[in-house]
Design a protein around this motif. Structure first.
Motif, PDB file in Angstrom:
ATOM      1  N   PHE A  39     -10.308  16.327  -4.805  1.00 42.55           N
ATOM      2  CA  PHE A  39      -9.487  16.001  -3.878  1.00 42.55           C
ATOM      3  C   PHE A  39      -9.120  14.505  -4.164  1.00 42.55           C
ATOM      4  CE2 PHE A  39     -12.459  19.172  -2.207  1.00 42.55           C
ATOM      5  CZ  PHE A  39     -11.616  20.123  -1.568  1.00 42.55           C
ATOM      6  N   TYR A  40      -7.878  14.221  -3.824  1.00 44.07           N
ATOM      7  CA  TYR A  40      -7.470  12.888  -4.050  1.00 44.07           C
ATOM      8  C   TYR A  40      -6.551  12.419  -2.847  1.00 44.07           C
ATOM      9  CZ  TYR A  40      -4.497  16.081  -6.505  1.00 44.07           C
ATOM     10  OH  TYR A  40      -3.769  17.077  -6.938  1.00 44.07           O
ATOM     11  N   GLU A  41      -6.709  11.048  -2.596  1.00 38.19           N
ATOM     12  CA  GLU A  41      -5.918  10.279  -1.680  1.00 38.19           C
ATOM     13  C   GLU A  41      -5.065   9.242  -2.112  1.00 38.19           C
ATOM     14  OE1 GLU A  41      -8.977   9.222   0.708  1.00 38.19           O
ATOM     15  OE2 GLU A  41      -9.412  11.313   1.891  1.00 38.19           O
ATOM     16  N   LEU A  42      -3.921   9.162  -1.746  1.00 37.41           N
ATOM     17  CA  LEU A  42      -2.916   8.037  -2.258  1.00 37.41           C
ATOM     18  C   LEU A  42      -2.691   7.247  -1.088  1.00 37.41           C
ATOM     19  CD1 LEU A  42      -0.987  10.035  -4.407  1.00 37.41           C
ATOM     20  CD2 LEU A  42      -2.601   8.535  -5.068  1.00 37.41           C
ATOM     21  N   ASN A  43      -3.515   6.956  -0.019  1.00 38.84           N
ATOM     22  CA  ASN A  43      -3.522   6.098   1.234  1.00 38.84           C
ATOM     23  C   ASN A  43      -3.297   4.691   1.087  1.00 38.84           C
ATOM     24  OD1 ASN A  43      -3.734   8.728   2.394  1.00 38.84           O
ATOM     25  ND2 ASN A  43      -6.096   8.210   3.061  1.00 38.84           N
ATOM     26  N   ASN A  44      -3.530   4.159  -0.183  1.00 37.14           N
ATOM     27  CA  ASN A  44      -3.698   2.755  -0.459  1.00 37.14           C
ATOM     28  C   ASN A  44      -2.135   2.435  -0.709  1.00 37.14           C
ATOM     29  OD1 ASN A  44      -6.194   2.240  -0.021  1.00 37.14           O
ATOM     30  ND2 ASN A  44      -6.804   2.963  -2.121  1.00 37.14           N
ATOM     31  N   PRO A  45      -1.640   1.297  -0.462  1.00 31.46           N
ATOM     32  CA  PRO A  45      -0.067   0.636  -0.582  1.00 31.46           C
ATOM     33  C   PRO A  45      -0.045   0.592  -2.255  1.00 31.46           C
ATOM     34  CG  PRO A  45      -1.359  -0.912   0.356  1.00 31.46           C
ATOM     35  CD  PRO A  45      -2.292   0.166   0.632  1.00 31.46           C
ATOM     36  N   THR A  90     -12.955   5.572  -6.507  1.00 36.49           N
ATOM     37  CA  THR A  90     -11.490   4.811  -6.471  1.00 36.49           C
ATOM     38  C   THR A  90     -11.051   4.474  -7.936  1.00 36.49           C
ATOM     39  OG1 THR A  90     -12.005   3.989  -4.262  1.00 36.49           O
ATOM     40  CG2 THR A  90      -9.884   2.978  -5.511  1.00 36.49           C
ATOM     41  N   PHE A  91      -9.889   4.867  -8.289  1.00 32.42           N
ATOM     42  CA  PHE A  91      -9.344   4.541  -9.554  1.00 32.42           C
ATOM     43  C   PHE A  91      -7.911   3.849  -9.559  1.00 32.42           C
ATOM     44  CE2 PHE A  91     -12.388   8.077 -10.337  1.00 32.42           C
ATOM     45  CZ  PHE A  91     -12.614   8.108 -11.776  1.00 32.42           C
ATOM     46  N   GLU A  92      -7.950   3.150 -10.381  1.00 31.83           N
ATOM     47  CA  GLU A  92      -6.692   2.206 -10.360  1.00 31.83           C
ATOM     48  C   GLU A  92      -5.723   2.963 -11.500  1.00 31.83           C
ATOM     49  OE1 GLU A  92      -7.562  -1.924 -11.032  1.00 31.83           O
ATOM     50  OE2 GLU A  92      -8.338  -1.947  -9.035  1.00 31.83           O
ATOM     51  N   GLN A 104       7.453   2.969 -18.975  1.00 29.57           N
ATOM     52  CA  GLN A 104       6.716   2.747 -20.409  1.00 29.57           C
ATOM     53  C   GLN A 104       5.505   3.160 -20.686  1.00 29.57           C
ATOM     54  OE1 GLN A 104       7.306  -1.463 -21.060  1.00 29.57           O
ATOM     55  NE2 GLN A 104       6.553  -1.459 -23.090  1.00 29.57           N
ATOM     56  N   SER A 105       4.427   2.919 -19.962  1.00 30.13           N
ATOM     57  CA  SER A 105       3.138   3.390 -20.343  1.00 30.13           C
ATOM     58  C   SER A 105       2.213   3.294 -18.791  1.00 30.13           C
ATOM     59  CB  SER A 105       2.506   2.357 -21.199  1.00 30.13           C
ATOM     60  OG  SER A 105       2.496   1.151 -20.874  1.00 30.13           O
ATOM     61  N   PHE A 106       1.160   3.703 -18.995  1.00 29.48           N
ATOM     62  CA  PHE A 106       0.182   3.569 -17.759  1.00 29.48           C
ATOM     63  C   PHE A 106      -1.072   3.431 -18.375  1.00 29.48           C
ATOM     64  CE2 PHE A 106      -0.105   7.860 -18.560  1.00 29.48           C
ATOM     65  CZ  PHE A 106      -1.248   8.508 -17.891  1.00 29.48           C
ATOM     66  N   GLN A 107      -2.178   2.963 -17.408  1.00 27.91           N
ATOM     67  CA  GLN A 107      -3.429   2.941 -17.648  1.00 27.91           C
ATOM     68  C   GLN A 107      -4.225   3.392 -16.711  1.00 27.91           C
ATOM     69  OE1 GLN A 107      -4.583  -1.061 -18.522  1.00 27.91           O
ATOM     70  NE2 GLN A 107      -3.874  -1.039 -20.625  1.00 27.91           N
ATOM     71  N   LEU A 108      -5.246   3.962 -16.718  1.00 25.43           N
ATOM     72  CA  LEU A 108      -6.199   4.720 -15.689  1.00 25.43           C
ATOM     73  C   LEU A 108      -7.563   3.728 -15.752  1.00 25.43           C
ATOM     74  CD1 LEU A 108      -6.389   6.667 -13.141  1.00 25.43           C
ATOM     75  CD2 LEU A 108      -7.533   8.183 -14.709  1.00 25.43           C
ATOM     76  N   LYS A 109      -8.130   3.210 -14.889  1.00 32.46           N
ATOM     77  CA  LYS A 109      -9.602   2.640 -14.729  1.00 32.46           C
ATOM     78  C   LYS A 109     -10.095   2.858 -13.621  1.00 32.46           C
ATOM     79  CE  LYS A 109      -7.480  -1.239 -17.360  1.00 32.46           C
ATOM     80  NZ  LYS A 109      -7.361  -2.803 -17.182  1.00 32.46           N
ATOM     81  N   GLN A 149      -1.457   1.536  -8.347  1.00 28.34           N
ATOM     82  CA  GLN A 149      -1.678   2.540  -7.395  1.00 28.34           C
ATOM     83  C   GLN A 149      -3.058   2.939  -7.249  1.00 28.34           C
ATOM     84  OE1 GLN A 149       0.378   3.902  -4.876  1.00 28.34           O
ATOM     85  NE2 GLN A 149      -1.697   4.285  -3.990  1.00 28.34           N
ATOM     86  N   LYS A 150      -3.947   2.701  -6.085  1.00 28.04           N
ATOM     87  CA  LYS A 150      -5.295   3.037  -6.066  1.00 28.04           C
ATOM     88  C   LYS A 150      -5.091   4.667  -5.678  1.00 28.04           C
ATOM     89  CE  LYS A 150      -7.257  -1.306  -5.249  1.00 28.04           C
ATOM     90  NZ  LYS A 150      -8.273  -2.047  -4.497  1.00 28.04           N
ATOM     91  N   ILE A 151      -5.959   5.165  -6.296  1.00 31.11           N
ATOM     92  CA  ILE A 151      -6.296   6.754  -5.974  1.00 31.11           C
ATOM     93  C   ILE A 151      -7.818   6.828  -5.697  1.00 31.11           C
ATOM     94  CG2 ILE A 151      -6.024   9.164  -6.935  1.00 31.11           C
ATOM     95  CD1 ILE A 151      -3.969   8.033  -8.807  1.00 31.11           C
ATOM     96  N   ASN A 152      -8.004   7.667  -4.687  1.00 26.26           N
ATOM     97  CA  ASN A 152      -9.447   7.780  -4.440  1.00 26.26           C
ATOM     98  C   ASN A 152     -10.085   9.579  -4.961  1.00 26.26           C
ATOM     99  OD1 ASN A 152     -10.151   5.365  -3.103  1.00 26.26           O
ATOM    100  ND2 ASN A 152      -9.107   6.177  -1.154  1.00 26.26           N
ATOM    101  N   PHE A 153     -10.514   9.744  -5.613  1.00 26.96           N
ATOM    102  CA  PHE A 153     -10.912  10.754  -6.097  1.00 26.96           C
ATOM    103  C   PHE A 153     -12.159  11.369  -5.606  1.00 26.96           C
ATOM    104  CE2 PHE A 153      -8.223   9.895  -9.649  1.00 26.96           C
ATOM    105  CZ  PHE A 153      -7.423  10.997  -9.622  1.00 26.96           C
TER     106      PHE A 153
END
Length: 160
Positions: A39-45, A90-92, A104-109, A149-153
């Motif tokens: 489950f994931y949430e994109l509630n953060n701005p 929480t992932f960024e 162009q690209s992205f990163q997941l941390k 964009q912060k994603i809560n997994f």
């Protein structure tokens, strides 16, 4: 007497062999089936990294921030393989937009076990959005920009 003794030895040997075969058949044919759901949430701005100029205009997704989050959520539902990785917390998601307004690209941390698979699925989800962003500009000149964009997994496993 010898015949009875041989018969007893034969019967005990046969019963042990029969028991072993039955036990192996049972263990080979039973599989524990479990299911895992992410489950994931994109509630953060969506957060934009500051542009160092006098009149900054930040990159914009067509339709605005809510349209971006809805498109991202929809594509994550379509392209994330929930049975491969565990992601909790929480992932960024850092997204880099070039001067033309293209992704162009992205990163997941941070990274997690099997994060290369999660990264691949997120890349597919982002590329399928195929957004042409309105590029950021400084004093009217398009510049590269970065947003977060912060994603809560949350991963849950259960038996079927």
């Amino acid at each position: 007497m010898k015949k009875i003794f041989l018969l007893l030895i034969f019967s005990f040997t046969f019963s042990n062999a029969q028991y072993s075969i039955e036990e192996n058949d049972v263990t080979e044919n039973t599989n524990e089936i479990g299911k895992q759901a992410i489950f994931y949430e994109l509630n953060n701005p969506t957060e934009f990294y500051r542009l160092k100029c006098e009149n900054p205009i930040y990159a914009q997704f067509p339709g605005g921030e809510n349209a971006f989050r809805q498109a991202l959520f929809k594509n994550m539902q379509s392209y994330l393989d929930t049975g491969v990785y565990f992601a909790n917390g929480t992932f960024e998601l850092l997204i880099f937009i070039n001067k033309s307004g293209n992704l162009q690209s992205f990163q997941l941390k941070p990274e997690v076990p099997n994060s290369n698979l999660l990264y691949r699925d997120l890349e597919t989800a982002l590329r399928k959005m195929n957004p042409k962003w309105i590029p950021a500009s400084c004093n009217g000149i398009p510049v590269d920009s970065k947003l977060r964009q912060k994603i809560n997994f949350r991963t849950e496993s259960f038996d079927i």
